[in-house]
Motif scaffolding. Sequence first.
Motif, PDB file in Angstrom:
ATOM      1  N   SER A 413     -60.227   3.883  -4.719  1.00 10.98           N
ATOM      2  CA  SER A 413     -61.369   3.887  -6.000  1.00 10.98           C
ATOM      3  C   SER A 413     -61.958   5.451  -5.534  1.00 10.98           C
ATOM      4  CB  SER A 413     -62.497   2.907  -6.045  1.00 10.98           C
ATOM      5  OG  SER A 413     -62.090   1.824  -5.949  1.00 10.98           O
ATOM      6  N   ALA A 414     -61.873   5.915  -6.746  1.00  6.37           N
ATOM      7  CA  ALA A 414     -62.197   7.485  -6.424  1.00  6.37           C
ATOM      8  C   ALA A 414     -63.349   7.736  -6.662  1.00  6.37           C
ATOM      9  CB  ALA A 414     -61.062   8.367  -6.032  1.00  6.37           C
ATOM     10  N   PHE A 415     -64.221   8.535  -6.123  1.00  3.53           N
ATOM     11  CA  PHE A 415     -65.702   8.757  -7.008  1.00  3.53           C
ATOM     12  C   PHE A 415     -65.402  10.177  -6.959  1.00  3.53           C
ATOM     13  CE2 PHE A 415     -66.651   4.342  -5.627  1.00  3.53           C
ATOM     14  CZ  PHE A 415     -67.391   3.673  -7.059  1.00  3.53           C
ATOM     15  N   ARG A 416     -66.602  10.952  -7.475  1.00  6.13           N
ATOM     16  CA  ARG A 416     -66.836  12.084  -6.912  1.00  6.13           C
ATOM     17  C   ARG A 416     -66.952  12.634  -5.525  1.00  6.13           C
ATOM     18  NH1 ARG A 416     -70.332  13.743 -11.434  1.00  6.13           N
ATOM     19  NH2 ARG A 416     -68.283  14.338 -12.531  1.00  6.13           N
ATOM     20  N   SER A 417     -67.980  12.203  -5.224  1.00 10.47           N
ATOM     21  CA  SER A 417     -68.435  12.394  -3.391  1.00 10.47           C
ATOM     22  C   SER A 417     -67.095  11.721  -2.210  1.00 10.47           C
ATOM     23  CB  SER A 417     -69.947  12.684  -3.315  1.00 10.47           C
ATOM     24  OG  SER A 417     -70.369  11.330  -3.453  1.00 10.47           O
ATOM     25  N   TYR A 418     -66.790  10.897  -2.904  1.00 14.47           N
ATOM     26  CA  TYR A 418     -66.257   9.849  -1.814  1.00 14.47           C
ATOM     27  C   TYR A 418     -65.624   9.119  -2.621  1.00 14.47           C
ATOM     28  CZ  TYR A 418     -69.186   6.280  -3.322  1.00 14.47           C
ATOM     29  OH  TYR A 418     -69.790   4.481  -4.454  1.00 14.47           O
ATOM     30  N   VAL A 419     -64.979   7.900  -1.302  1.00 14.88           N
ATOM     31  CA  VAL A 419     -63.037   7.774  -1.935  1.00 14.88           C
ATOM     32  C   VAL A 419     -63.538   5.910  -0.988  1.00 14.88           C
ATOM     33  CG1 VAL A 419     -60.916   7.130  -1.902  1.00 14.88           C
ATOM     34  CG2 VAL A 419     -61.660   9.119  -2.421  1.00 14.88           C
ATOM     35  N   LEU A 420     -63.294   4.689  -1.979  1.00 15.67           N
ATOM     36  CA  LEU A 420     -63.570   3.511  -1.235  1.00 15.67           C
ATOM     37  C   LEU A 420     -62.124   3.220  -1.719  1.00 15.67           C
ATOM     38  CD1 LEU A 420     -65.540   0.925  -0.660  1.00 15.67           C
ATOM     39  CD2 LEU A 420     -65.398   0.922  -3.107  1.00 15.67           C
ATOM     40  N   LEU A 421     -62.430   2.505   0.171  1.00 21.35           N
ATOM     41  CA  LEU A 421     -60.445   1.363   0.598  1.00 21.35           C
ATOM     42  C   LEU A 421     -61.512  -0.203   0.013  1.00 21.35           C
ATOM     43  CD1 LEU A 421     -58.835   3.231   2.918  1.00 21.35           C
ATOM     44  CD2 LEU A 421     -58.535   4.256   0.329  1.00 21.35           C
ATOM     45  N   LYS A 422     -60.286  -0.578  -0.267  1.00 25.59           N
ATOM     46  CA  LYS A 422     -61.101  -2.193  -0.417  1.00 25.59           C
ATOM     47  C   LYS A 422     -59.669  -2.824   0.443  1.00 25.59           C
ATOM     48  CE  LYS A 422     -62.499  -6.260  -2.703  1.00 25.59           C
ATOM     49  NZ  LYS A 422     -61.725  -7.506  -1.575  1.00 25.59           N
ATOM     50  N   GLY A 423     -59.836  -3.296   1.928  1.00 24.50           N
ATOM     51  CA  GLY A 423     -58.802  -3.631   2.655  1.00 24.50           C
ATOM     52  C   GLY A 423     -59.382  -5.106   3.021  1.00 24.50           C
ATOM     53  N   ARG A 424     -58.655  -6.011   4.320  1.00 24.48           N
ATOM     54  CA  ARG A 424     -58.650  -7.007   5.046  1.00 24.48           C
ATOM     55  C   ARG A 424     -58.180  -6.871   6.441  1.00 24.48           C
ATOM     56  NH1 ARG A 424     -60.080 -11.420   1.424  1.00 24.48           N
ATOM     57  NH2 ARG A 424     -60.473 -12.209   3.249  1.00 24.48           N
ATOM     58  N   GLN A 425     -59.084  -7.483   7.303  1.00 23.99           N
ATOM     59  CA  GLN A 425     -58.960  -7.010   8.907  1.00 23.99           C
ATOM     60  C   GLN A 425     -59.302  -8.612   9.737  1.00 23.99           C
ATOM     61  OE1 GLN A 425     -60.858  -3.354  10.560  1.00 23.99           O
ATOM     62  NE2 GLN A 425     -59.250  -3.645  12.588  1.00 23.99           N
ATOM     63  N   ALA A 426     -58.433  -8.956  10.078  1.00 25.54           N
ATOM     64  CA  ALA A 426     -58.457 -10.495  11.031  1.00 25.54           C
ATOM     65  C   ALA A 426     -59.736 -11.371  10.494  1.00 25.54           C
ATOM     66  CB  ALA A 426     -59.771  -9.795  12.191  1.00 25.54           C
TER      67      ALA A 426
END
Length: 858
Positions: A413-426
């Motif tokens: 997901s992109a915002f003007r000042s940052y990018v967000l990643l959603k996922g999974r680990q362990a």
Amino acid sequence: MHLARNMAAVDPSALGTLAPALMSACVGAGVALSTMRKRAYTTPPVATRESHTVRFGDDGKDVDGRPAKGTDRSKLMSPPRERDDDLFWLRSDDRNDEKVLDLVRHENEYAARMTARTAPLRDTLYKEMLSRIQETDSSAPWLNNGWYYYSRTTAGASYGVHCRKPAPHGAGSVGVRSPGKPEDILEEEQVVLDENALAAGRAHCDVGDWEPSPSGALLGYSVDYDGDESYTIHVRRLADGAELEDRLEGTMGEIVWGRDDSTLFYTTHDDEWRSDKVWRHVLGQPQEEDELLLSETDPLFSVSVSLSRSQRLLVLESGSIETSEAWIVDLDDPAAMDGAAPDLASLMKCVEPRSRGLRYSVTHRGDGLLIVHNDGGDKKNGELVFATLSSPGRSHWRALVPYDDAVEIKYASAFRSYVLLKGRQAGSPQLWVLAGPAVDECAAAAASAAAAASAAPASTPSPELLRVPTKDAVYSLGPGGNRDFGTTLLRMRYSSPLTPSQVLELSVPEALASSGCGVAREGGRVVKELSPAQASSLVALVKQASAPNVDTSAYSSRRVYCPVPRAEGCDPDDTVLVPVSLVWRPDRHAGAGPTADALPAGVVPSTAAAASEASGATLKAPLLLYGYGSYGISIDPSFSSWVFSFLDRGGVYAVAHVRGGGEMGRGWYEDMGKFLTKKNTFSDFAACAEFLTAAGWADKSRIAILGRSAGGLLVGRSLTMRPDLWACAVADVPFVDLMSTMQDETIPLTTGEWEEWGNPNEAEFHDYMLQYSPMDTIPAKVRLPNVLLTAGLRDPRVQFWEPLKFAQRLRAASEEGSGNVLMKTDMSSGHFSASDRYRYIRELAFEVAFVLDSLGMA
């Protein structure tokens, strides 16, 4: 603001999301009896048997130029195989066959009479569950185009009210925290939609979506009054509440406004309830004049439409379970800037043509796209790449974050000042934040390499990832309410089995600028962590859901791991670990067992250590075991207020994260729990029950199981595979007639499911599916536990006649001494049960009472 259709009240955690287990489609006995003739059914109804031949394979018929029974005639069985289904007559597509409805009513009254003794317990449970909910409450306001929107409920009112207040100057900026409740905003409230007014005089009312127009002057909202998930879109003028003449029928419910108030986009469904068309509607014109932007003729695919958060790109997508394709329309194109411009479809640009097995999703940033893709299956856990708007195709994709097979990236997901990643680990959900300028720098380097007609060099920089901190070993985490493109805050929703739902906000610029407590390399990625002190100062609690009359300190939760064979018939020492999430009340047991998680978040034990980590419990308690295990969906543990009624009576609640779900990454689903490995889902579930018994958590004679929809398939097959393990089974709207349903393309939503279970008309899948279809694996004679099956008469996802037939076949096979098999149908709702929140709680109380009574805990 698309609302989950199984929500209760404002906050779904009010009733719980630890598992969507008891979102039943049954009605309380009092409600059911009011719709039936007053007859005293003390014996179960017996349906007549009428021979009917069901054919599997090529029947020679064609639909839209393709074989009716599949997509490739060469794969269809020829000659067809035949089976007799002597209860086929229970199918009633229009829900008007009085002979069928009479049987449904008979089943409802029989179930009511057989559970009449639990009426006092149901009333007690209803009061308990209601007491744990803040009846008069509100959501945390969220920012959208200069307004703070929120939803609220009032004690005694069955539905929510959606409201807004003007946002003060600077809202969403650095250092400006969001209000936690509407009262924190001094401006006057404006009601935009009162669902109670819509629901007046109706048995069912489901608001699928409500979206303010870009100027805030109009509101689009969609409503389903029948429970069949076919929605009508309305448009309201908010200044005076007047309804415009625009009415869009037969839609999927979602509403997407264009960049101004003149245009909105929506999807419609075909006769099989497949989302097959995307339309553009210009306000004021009749629906029949709307522009068709995308029509999907492949029966495996469904379409969707969205507007990028930046509001520059219109994104149209068509996807099946295995494959996806996307188109973009650049709304900055002068030809598209007129909201009412004709032929918008001509401006659509395909990102990458569909190729079987290639899944990808796109989000807009600057002059390019951030794309998460699976490389046709070679990178099944997802890779983040960049492409320019001018050359978006796969040959121009350049990696931004190195692929790691141990970490799943679901979307960006992109915002003007940052990018967000959603996922999974362990086995746990994760959020990562990337600085916008760093992403742009890396994207520019990748674009330069592409422009030079060379592969991106190994030295192409990768942006640093900041992992969003969590405090529990077992939890649920996801983004929520991030509507404003320019915000510097990341809003999240967090919960754990003992933490009521929280709305949190991370100050992204401050977090990215912090030194962190450590920087690690994980599979080529640079990941920064925040220290506990930094997390405490940078993550603000915006809203804490109320949980009246629950002292969470009196309960414990943890995760254990059950070793199971990697594959059917493999070496017994070749195992994988199935996570199981547990919650219990120690002071209700003589042997309290462990009181805290032995393993921190993100740590999975070795196979050898799994048994010892789980052992030592001496509870030997009644166990309520939930499972789902399909579609790659993860059931993350979160706060469920209804569960405490079971825990307070000495029970242990467990969620088995079996293969077929997505808890352990995409391979947990694609490689181990679908198609020709689907039987792992069922063997995992039984193995988890036996593991918890051997480890001392459960009393082997008092295990109840429950599941819903595809989870009902899990319960149904568990009943026919290992009936000896269970004392009670609850299967809500269960998908149990796998073979007869999946061979018939005219049943709603069937064709798309061929990429989940397989197509029984094809020899490759027919025999394998037959081995686990609950309807087709009932032993000739079997000693059954108490069984409760539920259905929604208007359900388009799992047809009501599936559990109706299953109840008849189970009773016919049950030996003397078996438990009761009960079947209840909600006559006014569909797949997602009652829309009235108080009636919904009564349904929960009914099912919990059934379980308690069956386990001797009443």
